[in-house]
Design an enzyme around this catalytic site. Structure first.
Site, PDB file in Angstrom:
ATOM      1  N   HIS A 242       3.534   0.869  -7.967  1.00  0.00           N
ATOM      2  CA  HIS A 242       3.844   1.952  -7.737  1.00  0.00           C
ATOM      3  C   HIS A 242       2.924   3.017  -7.957  1.00  0.00           C
ATOM      4  O   HIS A 242       2.017   4.120  -7.215  1.00  0.00           O
ATOM      5  CB  HIS A 242       5.419   2.950  -7.335  1.00  0.00           C
ATOM      6  CG  HIS A 242       5.352   4.669  -7.457  1.00  0.00           C
ATOM      7  ND1 HIS A 242       4.864   5.203  -8.257  1.00  0.00           N
ATOM      8  CD2 HIS A 242       5.649   5.127  -6.224  1.00  0.00           C
ATOM      9  CE1 HIS A 242       5.261   6.432  -7.627  1.00  0.00           C
ATOM     10  NE2 HIS A 242       5.164   6.132  -6.387  1.00  0.00           N
ATOM     11  N   ASN A 243       2.180   3.114  -9.154  1.00  0.00           N
ATOM     12  CA  ASN A 243       1.372   4.640  -9.664  1.00  0.00           C
ATOM     13  C   ASN A 243      -0.017   3.536  -9.360  1.00  0.00           C
ATOM     14  O   ASN A 243      -0.687   4.760  -9.413  1.00  0.00           O
ATOM     15  CB  ASN A 243       1.587   4.812 -11.268  1.00  0.00           C
ATOM     16  CG  ASN A 243       2.903   5.044 -11.881  1.00  0.00           C
ATOM     17  OD1 ASN A 243       3.864   5.558 -11.351  1.00  0.00           O
ATOM     18  ND2 ASN A 243       3.558   5.929 -12.478  1.00  0.00           N
TER      19      ASN A 243
ATOM     20  N   SER B  84       9.816   7.689 -10.312  1.00  0.00           N
ATOM     21  CA  SER B  84       8.755   8.639  -9.887  1.00  0.00           C
ATOM     22  C   SER B  84       9.463   9.611  -9.118  1.00  0.00           C
ATOM     23  O   SER B  84      10.198   9.851  -8.354  1.00  0.00           O
ATOM     24  CB  SER B  84       8.167   7.192  -9.106  1.00  0.00           C
ATOM     25  OG  SER B  84       7.258   8.503  -8.330  1.00  0.00           O
TER      26      SER B  84
END
Ligand code: 2AM
Length: 476
Positions: free
Chosen positions: A185-186, A128
């Site tokens: 996370h996204n 990321s």
């Protein structure tokens, strides 16, 4: 000398990862299906470190030190499968293939099993931070075997962002764990952005402030507990003026949010795991709503904008309330995301340490924030935390923010500003703390129409009421 690591797929993300590794002292073998991209890469960046370029996949593989570690950075899906299939016959036992793209963790599980049968290791690695992060220090979530991490870890930890001397990279767990955590996370990123967007919309609609004035408010917020990359970026975007028209940039952009799929995957997976990630789900649906241009036009044509009397608010108080609502709703969204990580880990026996995820998200990634240090501390104090929401620090924040949070949802409702994430997170909070939920009525309905049975709060057992008969209760 042989290369320390290989990378195939030299589009922007791949190129930047390769450059980052070379700049940090690794000798990097590079390859691309279309050879000219590889030679162009060496022309432009060859002097940034030690690279070994190969035109054929055979030469590329042969140029890497055994056990080989090879990062595949091509399009997710069929392209990844194609490249992995081409690579595997060229590899030797113990070699490691790394998929650094945004793969679905179930694809990663499948690929890992297929390679394991051949004595090879497959690593699903979540990266990321976008293009800049890939070059300057991303957050890296590594799945796969211990053997793979022993080989890969030292390289990956060097190229990751560093916070207080700690690398934002770790071995998350076996097989699909890295890509699973990257997916969540996204999803959290979706929720965080939606909450920020709702805060912006409310402040603008209710207070009538200009985007430039709002940028100032977000800059101020960025000095406090809300300090984060996304808040800082929000100020930058709000301040930006369109060169062509001189209007605020945010007023000339088509108001339909797109998505690439990781938010949707997070919600789909959460539904299957039975984890209520309402913040992420509302954020994902809000993007869908924005994209439904025909329905929006039809509703606007039929109803016009919401006819409301408008609300009278004290400016300073309202700004402070919106900030409190944003913070409290953010706690809920992150708590839900971490619940999903814990549940996924339990289901797949990954043994993920939630606090480590907060640790490696403090830098490099899109959701990097001061806030994550608090989550890290919370899990450090209590590794088996039931929910982040009740941990002292966050519980205080929620309790302090609660009155403002409620006022904001009321004001939004009264002024016709949609706040799906603010409102649903407040409902989630209210549901968790409620003494009795109307789920009891739902159980009654299910038993009535489908004899689905129910349990009682006052004694053990499973029961059914004879709804069509004399309504007596029988053991089921
Ligand atoms: P290319 O330059 O030869 O198109 C992003 O599209 C990256 O993935 C590019 O480096 C691209 O290579 C590579 N890529 C896409 N599909 C591929 C495939 N089926 N096999 C190998 N590389 C592929």
């Amino acid at each position: 000398a042989k290369a320390d690591i290989g990378l195939t797929g030299l589009a922007v993300m791949g190129s930047n990862l390769a450059r980052n590794m070379a700049r940090n002292g690794s000798t990097v073998a590079v390859h691309n299906r279309t050879t000219s991209k590889m030679t162009d890469f060496l022309d432009q960046h060859g002097d940034e470190g030690d690279f070994v370029g190969s035109e054929s996949l055979e030469d590329f593989v042969a140029s890497i030190e055994k056990p080989r570690a090879i990062i595949v950075m091509v399009k997710a899906g069929a392209a990844t499968d194609a490249v992995v299939d081409e690579l595997t016959p060229l590899l030797d036992e113990g070699d490691i293939v790394v998929d650094a793209g945004n793969a679905h963790y179930e694809d990663t599980l499948r690929r890992q099993q297929a390679l394991e049968e051949k004595g090879l290791h497959f690593v699903g690695m979540g990266v990321s931070g976008g293009e800049v992060g890939a070059l300057e220090g991303p957050s890296i979530m590594v799945g796969g075997s211990d053997h793979a991490y022993e080989r890969l870890g030292p390289i990956v930890e060097k190229i990751a962002a560093q916070v207080d001397g700690t690398p934002c990279a770790t071995h998350v767990g076996p097989d699909g764990a890295g890509h699973f955590v990257k997916m969540v996370h996204n999803g959290i990123e979706y929720a965080d952005m939606q909450l920020i967007a709702e805060a912006y919309d409310l402040l603008r609609s209710v207070l009538g402030l200009s985007p430039a004035e709002l940028a100032g408010i977000f800059r101020e917020w960025n000095e406090g507990e809300l300090e984060s990359f996304l808040i800082e970026m929000t100020a930058d975007v709000l301040e930006h003026e369109d060169a062509e028209t001189g209007k605020p940039f945010v007023d000339v952009v088509l108001d339909q949010a797109e998505q690439k799929g990781t938010g949707r995957w997070t919600v789909q997976t959460a539904l299957e795991l039975g984890v209520p990630v309402t913040g992420i789900a509302e954020a994902t649906f809000a993007r869908s709503v924005s994209g439904h241009a025909e329905q929006r036009a039809a509703a606007q044509g039929k109803f016009g904008a919401a006819q409301t009397a408008g609300v009278e608010v004290d400016k300073e108080q309202f700004v402070s309330d919106v900030r409190d609502a944003l913070y409290a709703a953010k706690v809920v969204a992150y708590a839900q995301g971490f619940d999903q990580i814990v549940e996924g880990s339990n289901t797949h026996d990954w043994d993920v340490t939630p606090g480590d995820m907060a640790t490696i998200w403090r830098g490099g990634c899109i959701i990097r924030a001061k806030f994550l240090d608090r989550i890290r501390e919370a899990y450090e104090a209590e590794p088996d935390l039931t929910t982040l929401m009740t941990q002292d620090f966050f519980a205080d924040a929620i309790e302090q923010g609660e009155p403002g949070w409620r006022r904001v949802v009321v004001a939004a409702t009264e002024s016709g500003v949609p706040v799906p994430a603010f409102a649903s997170s407040l409902s989630y909070f209210d549901a968790l703390r409620r003494d009795r939920l109307p789920a009891a009525l739902i159980q009654g309905l299910r038993d009535n129409f489908g004899a689905h049975t129910y349990q009682r709060a006052d004694k053990d057992g499973t029961f059914h009421t004879l709804w069509a008969g004399d309504k007596s209760e029988v053991d089921a």
